[in-house]
Enzyme design. Structure first.
Site, PDB file in Angstrom:
ATOM      1  N   ASP A 118       1.519  -0.765  -6.001  1.00  0.00           N
ATOM      2  CA  ASP A 118       1.356  -0.119  -4.698  1.00  0.00           C
ATOM      3  C   ASP A 118       0.696   1.250  -4.835  1.00  0.00           C
ATOM      4  O   ASP A 118      -0.062   1.679  -3.971  1.00  0.00           O
ATOM      5  CB  ASP A 118       2.727   0.039  -4.027  1.00  0.00           C
ATOM      6  CG  ASP A 118       3.333  -1.303  -3.678  1.00  0.00           C
ATOM      7  OD1 ASP A 118       2.598  -2.177  -3.187  1.00  0.00           O
ATOM      8  OD2 ASP A 118       4.549  -1.493  -3.899  1.00  0.00           O
ATOM      9  N   GLY A 119       1.015   1.940  -5.932  1.00  0.00           N
ATOM     10  CA  GLY A 119       0.439   3.272  -6.151  1.00  0.00           C
ATOM     11  C   GLY A 119      -1.076   3.205  -6.231  1.00  0.00           C
ATOM     12  O   GLY A 119      -1.770   4.130  -5.797  1.00  0.00           O
TER      13      GLY A 119
ATOM     14  N   ASN B 251       1.436   5.544   3.371  1.00  0.00           N
ATOM     15  CA  ASN B 251       2.889   5.380   3.392  1.00  0.00           C
ATOM     16  C   ASN B 251       3.566   6.413   4.285  1.00  0.00           C
ATOM     17  O   ASN B 251       4.107   6.067   5.326  1.00  0.00           O
ATOM     18  CB  ASN B 251       3.478   5.529   1.987  1.00  0.00           C
ATOM     19  CG  ASN B 251       3.609   4.197   1.265  1.00  0.00           C
ATOM     20  OD1 ASN B 251       3.370   3.146   1.855  1.00  0.00           O
ATOM     21  ND2 ASN B 251       3.985   4.245   0.014  1.00  0.00           N
TER      22      ASN B 251
ATOM     23  N   ASP C 297      18.216  17.448   3.646  1.00  0.00           N
ATOM     24  CA  ASP C 297      17.274  17.572   2.527  1.00  0.00           C
ATOM     25  C   ASP C 297      15.819  17.478   2.980  1.00  0.00           C
ATOM     26  O   ASP C 297      14.922  17.865   2.235  1.00  0.00           O
ATOM     27  CB  ASP C 297      17.546  16.469   1.494  1.00  0.00           C
ATOM     28  CG  ASP C 297      18.724  16.815   0.602  1.00  0.00           C
ATOM     29  OD1 ASP C 297      19.277  17.931   0.763  1.00  0.00           O
ATOM     30  OD2 ASP C 297      19.099  15.989  -0.245  1.00  0.00           O
TER      31      ASP C 297
HETATM   32  N1  LIG Z   1      13.574   7.345  -3.243  1.00  0.00           N
HETATM   33  C1  LIG Z   1      12.481   6.624  -3.120  1.00  0.00           C
HETATM   34  O1  LIG Z   1      12.495   5.425  -2.847  1.00  0.00           O
HETATM   35  C2  LIG Z   1      11.152   7.292  -3.309  1.00  0.00           C
HETATM   36  C3  LIG Z   1      11.081   8.608  -3.756  1.00  0.00           C
HETATM   37  C4  LIG Z   1       9.818   9.165  -3.886  1.00  0.00           C
HETATM   38  C5  LIG Z   1       8.669   8.428  -3.574  1.00  0.00           C
HETATM   39  N2  LIG Z   1       8.789   7.162  -3.157  1.00  0.00           N
HETATM   40  C6  LIG Z   1       7.647   6.367  -2.753  1.00  0.00           C
HETATM   41  O2  LIG Z   1       6.667   6.280  -3.738  1.00  0.00           O
HETATM   42  C7  LIG Z   1       5.416   6.258  -3.086  1.00  0.00           C
HETATM   43  C8  LIG Z   1       4.332   6.545  -4.061  1.00  0.00           C
HETATM   44  O3  LIG Z   1       4.194   5.401  -4.835  1.00  0.00           O
HETATM   45  P1  LIG Z   1       3.591   5.471  -6.315  1.00  0.00           P
HETATM   46  O4  LIG Z   1       3.452   4.076  -6.788  1.00  0.00           O
HETATM   47  O5  LIG Z   1       2.411   6.367  -6.305  1.00  0.00           O
HETATM   48  O6  LIG Z   1       4.728   6.235  -7.061  1.00  0.00           O
HETATM   49  P2  LIG Z   1       5.787   5.649  -8.083  1.00  0.00           P
HETATM   50  O7  LIG Z   1       5.033   5.119  -9.257  1.00  0.00           O
HETATM   51  O8  LIG Z   1       6.845   6.669  -8.294  1.00  0.00           O
HETATM   52  O9  LIG Z   1       6.387   4.373  -7.298  1.00  0.00           O
HETATM   53  C9  LIG Z   1       7.395   4.431  -6.351  1.00  0.00           C
HETATM   54  C10 LIG Z   1       7.844   3.019  -5.992  1.00  0.00           C
HETATM   55  O10 LIG Z   1       7.636   2.839  -4.591  1.00  0.00           O
HETATM   56  C11 LIG Z   1       7.035   1.568  -4.382  1.00  0.00           C
HETATM   57  N3  LIG Z   1       6.229   1.593  -3.175  1.00  0.00           N
HETATM   58  C12 LIG Z   1       5.125   2.345  -2.903  1.00  0.00           C
HETATM   59  N4  LIG Z   1       4.669   2.059  -1.677  1.00  0.00           N
HETATM   60  C13 LIG Z   1       5.490   1.101  -1.170  1.00  0.00           C
HETATM   61  C14 LIG Z   1       5.532   0.407   0.066  1.00  0.00           C
HETATM   62  N5  LIG Z   1       4.663   0.644   1.025  1.00  0.00           N
HETATM   63  N6  LIG Z   1       6.525  -0.507   0.253  1.00  0.00           N
HETATM   64  C15 LIG Z   1       7.432  -0.747  -0.711  1.00  0.00           C
HETATM   65  N7  LIG Z   1       7.445  -0.114  -1.886  1.00  0.00           N
HETATM   66  C16 LIG Z   1       6.486   0.802  -2.118  1.00  0.00           C
HETATM   67  C17 LIG Z   1       6.180   1.338  -5.600  1.00  0.00           C
HETATM   68  O11 LIG Z   1       5.936  -0.053  -5.774  1.00  0.00           O
HETATM   69  C18 LIG Z   1       7.067   1.909  -6.693  1.00  0.00           C
HETATM   70  O12 LIG Z   1       7.951   0.960  -7.191  1.00  0.00           O
HETATM   71  C19 LIG Z   1       5.573   7.268  -1.993  1.00  0.00           C
HETATM   72  O13 LIG Z   1       4.637   7.072  -0.968  1.00  0.00           O
HETATM   73  C20 LIG Z   1       6.992   7.031  -1.576  1.00  0.00           C
HETATM   74  O14 LIG Z   1       7.081   6.136  -0.492  1.00  0.00           O
HETATM   75  C21 LIG Z   1      10.015   6.575  -3.023  1.00  0.00           C
HETATM   76  N1  LIG Z   2      -7.339   4.751 -10.136  1.00  0.00           N
HETATM   77  C1  LIG Z   2      -6.334   5.596 -10.367  1.00  0.00           C
HETATM   78  N2  LIG Z   2      -6.557   6.834 -10.854  1.00  0.00           N
HETATM   79  C2  LIG Z   2      -5.550   7.674 -11.102  1.00  0.00           C
HETATM   80  N3  LIG Z   2      -4.264   7.386 -10.896  1.00  0.00           N
HETATM   81  C3  LIG Z   2      -3.964   6.174 -10.399  1.00  0.00           C
HETATM   82  C4  LIG Z   2      -4.981   5.214 -10.115  1.00  0.00           C
HETATM   83  N4  LIG Z   2      -4.397   4.093  -9.642  1.00  0.00           N
HETATM   84  C5  LIG Z   2      -3.071   4.337  -9.631  1.00  0.00           C
HETATM   85  N5  LIG Z   2      -2.810   5.576 -10.076  1.00  0.00           N
HETATM   86  C6  LIG Z   2      -1.483   6.184 -10.219  1.00  0.00           C
HETATM   87  O1  LIG Z   2      -0.784   5.510 -11.245  1.00  0.00           O
HETATM   88  C7  LIG Z   2       0.594   5.430 -10.900  1.00  0.00           C
HETATM   89  C8  LIG Z   2       1.129   4.020 -11.125  1.00  0.00           C
HETATM   90  O2  LIG Z   2       0.365   3.113 -10.363  1.00  0.00           O
HETATM   91  P1  LIG Z   2       1.017   1.866  -9.629  1.00  0.00           P
HETATM   92  O3  LIG Z   2       2.059   2.290  -8.674  1.00  0.00           O
HETATM   93  O4  LIG Z   2      -0.124   1.085  -9.061  1.00  0.00           O
HETATM   94  O5  LIG Z   2       1.637   1.062 -10.815  1.00  0.00           O
HETATM   95  P2  LIG Z   2       3.149   0.690 -11.080  1.00  0.00           P
HETATM   96  O6  LIG Z   2       3.999   1.903 -10.921  1.00  0.00           O
HETATM   97  O7  LIG Z   2       3.151   0.002 -12.402  1.00  0.00           O
HETATM   98  O8  LIG Z   2       3.407  -0.394  -9.993  1.00  0.00           O
HETATM   99  P3  LIG Z   2       4.496  -0.462  -8.805  1.00  0.00           P
HETATM  100  O9  LIG Z   2       4.056   0.599  -7.831  1.00  0.00           O
HETATM  101  O10 LIG Z   2       4.365  -1.849  -8.295  1.00  0.00           O
HETATM  102  O11 LIG Z   2       5.817  -0.161  -9.417  1.00  0.00           O
HETATM  103  C9  LIG Z   2       0.722   5.900  -9.447  1.00  0.00           C
HETATM  104  O12 LIG Z   2       1.303   7.177  -9.431  1.00  0.00           O
HETATM  105  C10 LIG Z   2      -0.693   5.973  -8.944  1.00  0.00           C
HETATM  106  O13 LIG Z   2      -0.918   7.064  -8.069  1.00  0.00           O
END
Ligand SMILES: NC(=O)c1ccc[n+]([C@@H]2O[C@H](COP(=O)([O-])OP(=O)(O)OC[C@H]3O[C@@H](n4cnc5c(N)ncnc54)[C@H](O)[C@@H]3O)[C@@H](O)[C@H]2O)c1
Ligand SMILES: Nc1ncnc2c1ncn2[C@@H]1O[C@H](COP(=O)(O)OP(=O)(O)OP(=O)(O)O)[C@@H](O)[C@H]1O
Length: 475
Positions: A237-238, A316, A346
């Site tokens: 998703d990131g 998001n 918070d």
């Molecule tokens: N307590 C929490 O659940 C918490 C805390 C901080 C941030 N986040 C979420 O993490 C997002 C950033 O994601 P990232 O991947 O860059 O960071 P990250 O790698 O820390 O991932 C956070 C988790 O949130 C999940 N996630 C992201 N978007 C989602 C969606 N639309 N629906 C369901 N799950 C989703 C990702 O798959 C990942 O497992 C933020 O937008 C925020 O929503 C969640």
């Molecule tokens: N092209 C990119 N360049 C720099 N950073 C990236 C790029 N794509 C993803 N990232 C960063 O890498 C991190 C991990 O990516 P992503 O969430 O896609 O993988 P994951 O954590 O393994 O998967 P999930 O979100 O399903 O748990 C995120 O913080 C995202 O912002």
């Protein structure tokens, strides 16, 4: 700071200084301002410690030019007659057309090695048509004074290419062997299908390290949002969030392959990618229009940064929290300029419906189908027993202010990134952005959503109650 970073910062600063902001703290500024903000956010990200992200953010900053957006297309959907849909879209075959999405025509010429001649022919972004199940163009009819709903904004949308998409941008999660392998395969497959392929600099380097065969893969330089027909993400998703943030205007259809751990927004699997891509580029596709929020900080902090009219797009959510402060946040919330309530706790999450399954749900918000238009207000640990999460309609503008009486400042983050301080007196303004992210569905918008909550979150999983037990009470 390295010279490339200095150049990058300069490239970002120049556009920032070109268009001074106008004063208006109740409404979000128009698109020129939006781009300026994204450039600034990227600059900040470039200064963060994570090298792949910093490099990527620096690269993004180079092509983010504020003046591009002023000519941006606000109308993603226009009304026009629909075409018949193929067997992929049974549910839509019996319905009438609602809208047509079109991308603008543009010119370019560029020579490539092997497919040079073919690639040179690709001077136009391909057009497509959107079919939105509905009995007419209106949502409500009022014939003979009888109010009746005739359409639903959240119905399944189908996109039909007018011709095959030609230009593909691939965005990948860094530091993953699985991602690199699939990227290599997909790039080769797309090249075989005569597509023009763009990637980030890191990815180009990775591919060239594998073989010089990949010389045809280009780094996107500029005009990003005006040239891409199809966007592919490989990651979680990131990566989808990252790719969406690269588009400060209209976003092309996004196909997301799941190579992460959860993957709410990544329905496609690496196995069978050829068949799936073949179908996506040749047939009508079902999409979810994921709404985004546009956010802007107004007040002293913004002025200090010489960017009062900043806007950042989030897919998001935007989060306002207490940062490292040990005190409760005290956030005054406004809806369309009217004071509504104060958050003492918070913090507060302003989420899209796509983001409802992310941070918002963790803070107690409801999960909402991503096609539903609305803005969720979810408090984070409110010190009040009655602050239930709230969902407001898409047309409202929300303001969140750190009042002068607050004990400390607050911190804002955008899709979990680009943290900024919100000092006392500053305000965050947030409303629905005009440019959603059209994500391609695997099995339709609703099925994909239900699958993701069932498989991703194990929603409502419970062992079934056994049938043996006490006798039924007699009536
Ligand atoms: N307590 C929490 O659940 C918490 C805390 C901080 C941030 N986040 C979420 O993490 C997002 C950033 O994601 P990232 O991947 O860059 O960071 P990250 O790698 O820390 O991932 C956070 C988790 O949130 C999940 N996630 C992201 N978007 C989602 C969606 N639309 N629906 C369901 N799950 C989703 C990702 O798959 C990942 O497992 C933020 O937008 C925020 O929503 C969640
Ligand atoms: N092209 C990119 N360049 C720099 N950073 C990236 C790029 N794509 C993803 N990232 C960063 O890498 C991190 C991990 O990516 P992503 O969430 O896609 O993988 P994951 O954590 O393994 O998967 P999930 O979100 O399903 O748990 C995120 O913080 C995202 O912002």
């Amino acid at each position: 700071m390295s010279s490339s970073k200095i150049n990058s910062a300069k490239a970002i600063q120049e556009p920032l200084q070109q268009n001074p902001a106008q004063d208006n703290d109740d409404r979000l500024r128009e698109s020129t301002d939006a781009l300026r903000t994204i450039a600034e956010a990227s600059k900040q990200a470039a200064e963060e410690k994570d090298p792949p992200q910093a490099d990527a953010a620096e690269w993004k900053g180079k092509f983010e030019q504020p003046d591009k957006i002023s000519g941006g297309k606000h109308d993603v959907v226009h009304c026009e007659s629909a075409q018949n849909l193929d067997d992929q879209n049974d549910s839509n075959n019996q319905t009438n057309e609602h809208g047509m999405g079109s991308n603008e025509v543009l010119s370019r010429g560029e020579s490539d090695s092997a497919h040079g001649a073919i690639q040179n022919q690709m001077t136009e972004k391909v057009l497509f048509e959107l079919t939105w199940s509905s009995k007419g163009n209106d949502i409500v009819s009022c014939e003979m004074g009888n109010i009746k709903t005739v359409g639903r904004t959240s119905e399944q949308i189908t996109l039909t290419w007018k011709s095959e998409p030609q230009t593909v941008l691939i965005i990948t999660k860094p530091n993953s062997t699985h991602v690199r392998d699939l990227c290599e395969d997909i790039v080769s497959w797309l090249y075989m299908h005569k597509k023009k392929i763009y990637v980030e600099p890191r990815v180009q380097e990775e591919l060239l390290n594998i073989s010089s065969y990949f010389e045809f893969v280009k780094i996107w330089q500029d005009d990003l949002q005006e040239k891409v027909d199809l966007l592919i993400t490989l990651g979680g998703d990131g990566t989808v969030l990252w790719a969406a943030s690269m588009f400060q205007g209209p976003v092309p259809p996004l196909v997301s392959f799941s190579l992460g751990s959860l993957g709410f927004m990544t329905p496609f699997r690496r196995d069978g990618y050829k068949k799936q891509l073949e179908s996506i580029i040749k047939r009508p596709i079902r999409i979810t229009l994921r709404h985004r929020l546009q956010c802007q900080i107004v007040g002293d902090s913004a002025e200090e940064e010489n960017a009062t009219a900043k806007a950042i797009f989030v897919l998001n959510e935007v989060t306002i929290d207490r940062g490292q402060s040990p005190y409760l946040t005290n956030l005054k919330c406004y809806c369309d300029g009217e004071y509504v309530t104060s958050v003492q706790g918070d913090g507060l999450i302003l989420s899209t419906t796509s983001g409802s399954t992310a941070y918002s749900v963790a803070a107690g918000g409801s999960m909402v189908h991503p096609q539903v238009p609305g803005i969720l207000l979810t408090p984070i640990c409110p010190h009040s027993l009655s602050f239930r999460p709230l969902m407001l309609p898409e047309h409202v503008t929300i303001g969140v202010e750190v009042p002068a009486s607050s004990r400390s400042s607050a911190w804002v983050s955008f899709d979990g990134k680009g943290r900024k301080e919100l000092k006392t007196g500053d305000k965050l303004i947030c409303s629905m952005a005009p440019w959603p992210v059209p994500t391609v569905c695997l099995n339709g918008s609703t099925r994909d959503f239900l699958c993701s909550i069932l498989e991703g979150l194990n929603w409502n999983q419970r062992k079934t109650q056994s049938s043996d037990g006490p006798p039924q009470p007699q009536p």
